[in-house]
Design an enzyme around this catalytic site. Structure first.
Site, PDB file in Angstrom:
ATOM      1  N   LEU A  99       0.862  -1.182   0.000  1.00 31.16           N
ATOM      2  CA  LEU A  99       0.000   0.000   0.000  1.00 31.16           C
ATOM      3  C   LEU A  99       0.895   1.227   0.000  1.00 31.16           C
ATOM      4  O   LEU A  99       1.741   1.381   0.892  1.00 31.16           O
ATOM      5  CB  LEU A  99      -0.917   0.041   1.232  1.00 31.16           C
ATOM      6  CG  LEU A  99      -2.049  -0.986   1.314  1.00 31.16           C
ATOM      7  CD1 LEU A  99      -1.526  -2.351   1.757  1.00 31.16           C
ATOM      8  CD2 LEU A  99      -3.119  -0.506   2.304  1.00 31.16           C
ATOM      9  N   GLU A 100       0.727   2.089  -0.987  1.00 31.03           N
ATOM     10  CA  GLU A 100       1.525   3.305  -1.107  1.00 31.03           C
ATOM     11  C   GLU A 100       0.642   4.512  -0.784  1.00 31.03           C
ATOM     12  O   GLU A 100      -0.159   4.956  -1.607  1.00 31.03           O
ATOM     13  CB  GLU A 100       2.097   3.437  -2.521  1.00 31.03           C
ATOM     14  CG  GLU A 100       3.033   2.312  -2.934  1.00 31.03           C
ATOM     15  CD  GLU A 100       4.454   2.504  -2.429  1.00 31.03           C
ATOM     16  OE1 GLU A 100       4.757   3.609  -1.921  1.00 31.03           O
ATOM     17  OE2 GLU A 100       5.255   1.566  -2.558  1.00 31.03           O
ATOM     18  N   THR A 101       0.780   5.021   0.424  1.00 21.62           N
ATOM     19  CA  THR A 101      -0.050   6.132   0.867  1.00 21.62           C
ATOM     20  C   THR A 101       0.398   7.435   0.194  1.00 21.62           C
ATOM     21  O   THR A 101       1.558   7.552  -0.223  1.00 21.62           O
ATOM     22  CB  THR A 101       0.022   6.236   2.404  1.00 21.62           C
ATOM     23  OG1 THR A 101      -1.022   7.053   2.886  1.00 21.62           O
ATOM     24  CG2 THR A 101       1.353   6.768   2.849  1.00 21.62           C
TER      25      THR A 101
END
Length: 936
Positions: free
Chosen positions: A477-479
Site C-alpha cells: 500500500l503506497e499512501t
C-alpha cells in the site's frame, strides 16, 4: 561541503529529478538513483543533532492545553502562567529549546532560512495571569513531508521535546515541555518498545486478549526487530502452530475436507501487518495505532463505500474479529533506518529489494517468520504515491505464483482497503495497478489517473510479493503523503482488510489450502496461464520449454566434487531452503537418472511439497521479459548461477522414492586437509578461498597465487603452508589438495588496502579485504570517482558496470562501450572465459554471468588483453529484462590494460549488485590480487 555532503546532495537531487520527470516508478526512484550515487553514504551513520534545554529548577509551570506540536499541521497552543508582580507583559520574551522563537526558521530554498514557524500572539494579562497563543506553523511549508522538493526526510534534525519558556529580563518565569513531531502519531524507534509494553500492561487489566511481543532478530547495528502477536487466547496460537499449520503443509486436502465438514472445529488465520521503509514513516505509526486498537478497544467504526456506490458505516468488534483471525504486527523490518531516518539499513541496502536474496540479517529474520506463519493476508505499508496505490500489480507476473487462487480475492480486498482509506480521510481517490492495467487492455482509449504499467510483481525481492509465494494475499500500500492523514488512511485500510478476511475467512483459507494442495501434488494448473502475458498482453503462460509440467519432479544439489563445482554454496542453498519452509531430503543410496549417478548424500528437493513454488522460484532458470518497456526492479533469482553451484533438474517421477531421508538442518563441514604435504593447494572455487587468503595475509603468512595452470590446478589457485592453513580449517570450507614439499612458484601476495564505497565496499569487507575511502592510501581503487591523477601515476584501478566504465573511458585510448545511460537492463548471459589468466582461469571456459546495466565493450586498444567475451551463441541470453540484448552478443565483457603506467581492469557487467551475484565476487577479488604488486 565535505565529500559525503556533496554526494548526499547529488543523490537527493538525482532522486528528486527522477521523481519529477517520472522516469521511473515512484517506489523505484530512490533505489535506482541510490545504486549509482549511494557509495560514500555507507559509513555516514551520524545521529540527528538537537538541542533540548534543561528545565530551570523551581520555575513555575507554564500551563498548556496541548504539549504536542506538529510540523505538518498548523496548531495554536494556548498558554497561561502567573505574572510576577510589577512585570510589564511587553517585556516577556519566549524561547523554545533555549532559542528565541525568531531563530526557529522554516525551511525554504534548501535551508532553514524562511520566516519563523513559531510565533506568539494575543498576549494578555488579567488578574495577575498571562495568557498567550503559541502558534506553530508548517515547518517545511507543506502538510506533506514526502514532497519531492524536500529530497529526503529532514525532520529528524528538529524533532524532540523542548522546553517552551517565558522569561522577563532574561529570567525564566514559566516553562513546560512541548514535543515537536513530524505529525501527531509519529514515534521514534526508542519509543516503540515502551509503548508496546504500556499497551500490553493496560490490556492485561482491561481484557483477556493474548498479546506477546518478541524480538525475531537483530538489525545490522544490533537493534531488536520486534513482532507482536494479538489473538483471542494462547490456545489460538498453539493450535495454529501445532495443528493447523502442519496440516496445511502436510495434508491440505484433508484439512479442506475437515473444515468444510466442521470436523476441524474453530480456527483462526493470521493477518500480517508490515512496514519496511522507515522514511515512509506513516506505515510504522499506523501499525502501532492499530495494535493499540486491537489490544484495548471494543470496536472500531469506519465509513466505506459499497460496490453499488452507497455509503456505509462498518462497526468492527475486536472480540468478534479475534474469533476469526489473529495478528502479527511487524512494526519495522529496519530499526536502524528508523533511528537514522533512512530508507536503507545500516549497510545501505534497500531491504525491500532483498527479501528473496536474503543477504541482510533483517530480511533473513523476516522471511523466516513468513515461512513459519504462512499468513493469509500480508499488508506492507509504504509511501508515497499521490494517487494512493494498493496492489495487486500490473504484469509481468511471476509464474511461480498461483494467481488464479489469489488475484480475485486480492482485488476485492484492495477495493475494501481503498474505499475505507479514502472514506475516512481527505483523500478522494485510490487505484489498483492490476485493475488500471486491465482497463487499458479492455479499452485502449482509457486514460489511467494512476499506474497502469511498470508496477509488477515479477520479482519476489519485494516483501509482499515474497509472501504471495507462501500463498498469502500480498499487498503493498503506497499512501499519498507523510503526515497524520496518511497514517489514518493506512489505519482504516487495515481495519477494512480485517473485516474482509473475517467475512470471507473460509473461502480465503480454502483457496490458500488449494495453493498448498497443488504443491503437494506438484500440479501445474493451466488456470494460471491467463495471468501470464507478454508486453502485447497476449497470453504466453508458464515457460514450460516443451515439458508437460512447468515444475520438475525433483531438483538435485549434488555434493560430490565430481558433480558439484561449489559444494559450499550448495550447502548454503540448503540452509536457505530450510529457513524458507522448503522440505529438503538427502539420498541414502546412489541413484541413476538422466544420464548421471548421484551418490548417497546428495540433497534432493522433491517438488511434491506444499511450498514447491518457493523452491522453484530460486532454482529455476527464470523468465525473459525483455519485450516490456519497463519493469519495477530486478527479477533474476537463479541462485545456481548467481551463487555459482550446480543443480540438476530431474523429470523422472518417483526416481528417489524410498531412497531419501528428511533434512531438518544442515551444517557446513570443516575443511579436511591432506596428509604428508608441506604445502596445500587451495582451489579458487568459492568465496571462502578468498576469505582464507585474506586472513592468512593479515596474519603475516605467505600465500602464493599460481601464475600458470598445471596438472590438478589452475592459474589463480593459491598455495600455502600446511601449518599456516591448519588453524583455519574449522572456520572455512575449502577445496584443497596436497601440493607437495617444494616451495610454490607464482606471485607472492601481500595484504591489500582497497578504496571502495557503498556496495563494493560491503562485499570486499565481507571477503576479508581492508577497505578505505581514502584513495591516496589505498593499494588499488574499485569504481571510485575523481581518481585520474592517481591512475596516471600507476595506481591500479578496477572498473565494472556502466558507471565504472564511464569512470575510465578517457583513460584508455580507443576504448568504447555501449549500453543504456539510466535503465537497469538486467540479465543472465553466457560468456566465454579465458583460461590463461589468473583472474579468469579459476572459472569454467563457459560461464553464466550477470549484469544490471546491460553494457558491453565495443572497442579496445591493441595493448588491452581481453579476459572474457559475451557468447556469440544464439541463446546466450538466459533470463531477465534487457531490451535489445542481442546487440551485446559476441562483444567483449572484460579486459586488462597495462600501458603508460596505467594498470586498469575492466568488466562490462556488474559484479556486486545487491550482494546477490556472489559467483562473480572472485572476479573482483582476483583482479585485486592481480593488480597489486607482489610482496617483496
Amino acid at each position: 561541503m565535505g565529500t559525503k555532503q556533496i554526494v548526499r546532495f547529488c543523490l537527493a537531487l538525482t532522486i528528486s529529478a527522477a521523481m519529477l520527470l517520472e522516469i521511473t516508478a515512484p517506489h523505484m526512484a530512490m533505489a535506482d538513483a541510490a545504486q549509482r550515487a549511494k557509495s560514500t553514504l555507507l559509513n555516514d551513520k551520524s545521529e540527528p543533532t538537537k538541542t533540548i534545554s534543561t528545565q530551570v529548577k523551581n520555575t513555575p509551570t507554564l500551563k498548556l492545553d496541548n504539549h504536542v506540536a506538529s510540523m505538518t499541521k498548523k496548531r495554536t497552543i494556548k498558554a497561561r502562567f502567573k505574572l510576577p508582580k510589577g512585570t510589564d507583559i511587553k517585556k516577556i520574551s519566549w524561547t523554545y529549546g533555549g532559542k528565541p522563537l525568531s531563530e526557529w526558521k522554516s525551511y525554504k530554498d534548501h535551508d532553514y532560512n524562511g520566516a519563523p514557524f513559531i510565533t506568539v500572539s494575543q498576549v494578555k494579562a488579567e488578574n495577575g495571569e498571562v495568557t498567550a497563543n503559541i502558534n506553530f506553523g508548517l515547518t517545511y511549508g507543506t502538510e506533506n513531508l514526502a514532497e519531492p522538493s524536500l529530497q529526503r526526510p529532514l525532520y529528524a534534525s528538529l524533532m524532540g521535546t523542548y522546553e517552551l519558556a517565558a522569561a522577563v529580563n532574561g529570567k525564566t518565569v514559566a516553562q513546560a515541555p512541548v514535543k515537536l513531531v513530524p505529525y501527531d502519531s509519529f514515534r521514534t524507534y526508542d519509543e516503540l518498545k515502551p509503548e508496546i509494553d504500556a499497551i500490553t500492561a493496560q490490556a492485561a487489566q482491561k481484557n483477556d486478549r493474548y498479546i506477546k511481543t518478541m524480538s525475531i532478530g537483530k538489525s545490522v547495528e544490533g537493534r531488536d526487530i520486534f513482532m507482536t502477536m494479538v489473538a483471542k487466547d494462547q490456545a489460538t496460537i498453539d493450535k495454529y502452530q501445532n495443528v493447523t499449520h502442519p496440516a496445511m503443509l502436510n495434508d491440505p486436502a484433508k484439512l479442506e475436507n475437515d473444515i468444510q465438514s466442521g470436523a476441524f472445529g474453530d480456527y483462526q488465520v493470521p493477518i500480517w501487518i508490515n512496514n519496511i521503509h522507515p522514511n515512509e514513516a506513516p506505515g510504522f505509526d499506523a501499525i502501532i495505532n492499530y495494535f493499540k486498537t486491537m489490544a484495548l478497544d471494543k470496536n472500531v467504526t469506519y465509513k466505506t463505500t459499497l460496490s453499488n456506490g452507497k455509503s456505509s458505516t462498518v462497526t468492527l468488534n475486536m472480540d468478534d474479529a479475534l474469533e476469526h483471525v489473529f495478528f502479527l504486527f511487524l512494526y519495522t523490518e529496519n530499526p536502524d533506518g528508523r533511528v537514522h531516518t533512512e530508507r536503507y539499513n545500516a549497510e545501505y541496502f534497500d531491504l525491500n529489494r532483498d527479501n528473496s536474496y536474503q543477504t541482510q540479517p533483517e530480511t533473513r529474520s523476516i522471511t523466516e517468520q513468513i515461512a513459519k506463519w504462512s499468513p493469509i493476508s500480508f499488508l506492507d505499508l509504504h509511501g508515497f504515491d499521490k494517487n494512493f496505490l494498493i496492489e495487486p500489480t500490473t504484469p509481468p507476473h511471476d509464474p511461480n505464483i498461483e494467481y488464479d487462487l489469489l488475484m480475485d480475492n486480492m482485488v476485492e480486498q484492495a477495493k475494501a482497503m481503498g474505499e475505507a482509506g479514502i472514506a475516512n480521510t481527505k483523500y478522494d481517490y485510490y487505484h489498483i495497478p492490476y485493475e488500471e492495467h486491465r482497463k487499458t487492455v479492455e479499452n485502449p482509449k482509457y486514460v489511467s489517473k494512476g499506474t497502469s504499467s511498470g508496477w509488477d510483481d515479477a520479482s519476489p525481492a519485494y516483501t509482499a510479493v515474497f509472501a504471495m509465494h507462501h500463498g498469502a494475499m500480498g499487498h503493498t500500500l503506497e499512501t499519498p503523503e507523510s503526515n497524520e492523514e496518511s497514517t489514518k488512511a493506512l489505519y482504516y485500510s487495515v481495519a477494512a482488510a480485517t473485516d474482509f478476511v473475517m467475512q470471507k475467512k473460509e473461502k480465503l483459507f480454502l483457496n490458500q489450502l488449494k495453493v498448498y494442495e497443488r504443491g503437494i501434488n506438484n500440479i501445474d494448473d493451466r488456470s494460471v496461464d491467463r495471468y501470464l502475458v507478454n508486453a502485447k498482453n497476449q497470453v504466453i503462460g508458464r515457460p514450460r520449454h516443451g515439458n508437460e509440467n512447468f515444475f520438475p519432479e525433483y531438483y538435485v544439489l549434488p555434493i560430490d566434487k565430481s558433480l558439484q563445482k561449489n559444494p559450499l554454496e550448495a550447502y548454503r542453498m540448503i540452509e536457505y531452503l530450510i529457513r524458507n519452509g522448503v522440505t529438503v531430503e538427502r539420498s541414502t543410496e546412489a541413484v541413476s537418472t538422466a544420464g548421471k549417478t548421484y551418490p548417497a548424500g546428495s540433497f534432493i528437493i522433491n517438488m511434491h511439497q506444499a511450498k514447491h513454488g518457493i523452491a522453484n522460484m530460486v532454482l529455476y532458470d527464470g523468465i525473459n521479459v525483455s519485450d516490456y518497456a519497463s519493469v519495477a526492479g530486478e527479477i533474476v533469482q537463479d541462485f545456481p548461477v548467481m551463487r555459482g553451484f550446480e543443480r540438476d533438474v530431474i523429470r523422472e517421477a518417483g526416481v528417489f522414492a524410498g531412497k531419501t531421508t528428511p533434512v531438518t538442518s544442515v551444517s557446513i563441514p570443516a575443511t579436511s586437509l591432506p596428509n604428508d604435504s608441506a604445502y596445500v593447494l587451495i582451489r579458487n572455487t568459492n568465496n571462502d578461498a578468498i576469505k582464507t587468503v585474506n586472513e592468512l595475509l593479515k596474519s603475516g603468512k605467505v600465500v602464493t597465487m599460481l601464475s600458470k595452470s598445471g596438472t590438478g590446478y589452475e592459474a589463480g589457485d593459491f598455495a600455502v603452508a600446511y601449518d599456516d592453513l591448519h588453524p583455519l580449517v574449522s572456520k572455512y570450507y575449502l577445496d584443497v589438495t596436497a601440493f607437495g614439499n617444494n616451495k610454490p612458484v607464482g606471485k607472492v601476495l601481500k595484504p591489500s588496502t582497497v578504496a571502495a564505497l557503498g556496495e563494493p565496499a560491503y562485499v570486499l569487507k565481507n571477503l576479508g579485504f581492508k577497505v578505505t575511502d581514502d584513495q591516496q592510501h589505498a593499494d588499488v581503487l574499485v569504481n571510485t570517482f575523481d581518481s585520474d591523477k592517481l591512475v596516471e601515476k600507476g595506481k591500479p584501478y578496477i572498473a565494472y558496470g556502466n558507471m565504472g566504465m564511464g569512470n575510465v573511458k578517457n583513460w584508455i585510448p580507443q576504448f568504447a562501450f555501449a549500453g543504456p545511460a539510466w535503465e537497469r537492463y538486467e540479465g543472465v548471459f553466457l560468456a566465454n572465459v579465458q583460461q590463461d589468466h589468473v583472474i579468469t582461469a579459476p572459472y569454467d571456459n563457459e560461464e553464466y554471468f550477470y549484469t544490471v546495466t546491460g553494457s558491453y565493450i565495443t572497442k579496445l586498444p591493441k595493448a588491452a588483453k581481453f579476459l572474457a567475451t559475451i557468447s556469440n551463441k544464439e541463446n546466450f541470453f538466459k533470463a531477465g529484462w534487457w531490451p535489445g540484448h542481442d546487440a551485446a552478443r559476441g562483444k567483449i565483457m572484460a579486459f586488462t590494460y597495462m600501458e603508460n603506467k596505467k594498470n586498469i581492469t575492466v568488466f562490462s557487467n556488474d559484479l556486486t549488485n545487491g550482494a546477490h551475484p556472489q559467483h562473480q565476487f572472485r572476479l573482483l577479488a582476483n583482479s585485486i590480487f592481480n593488480a597489486v604488486p607482489s610482496k617483496p
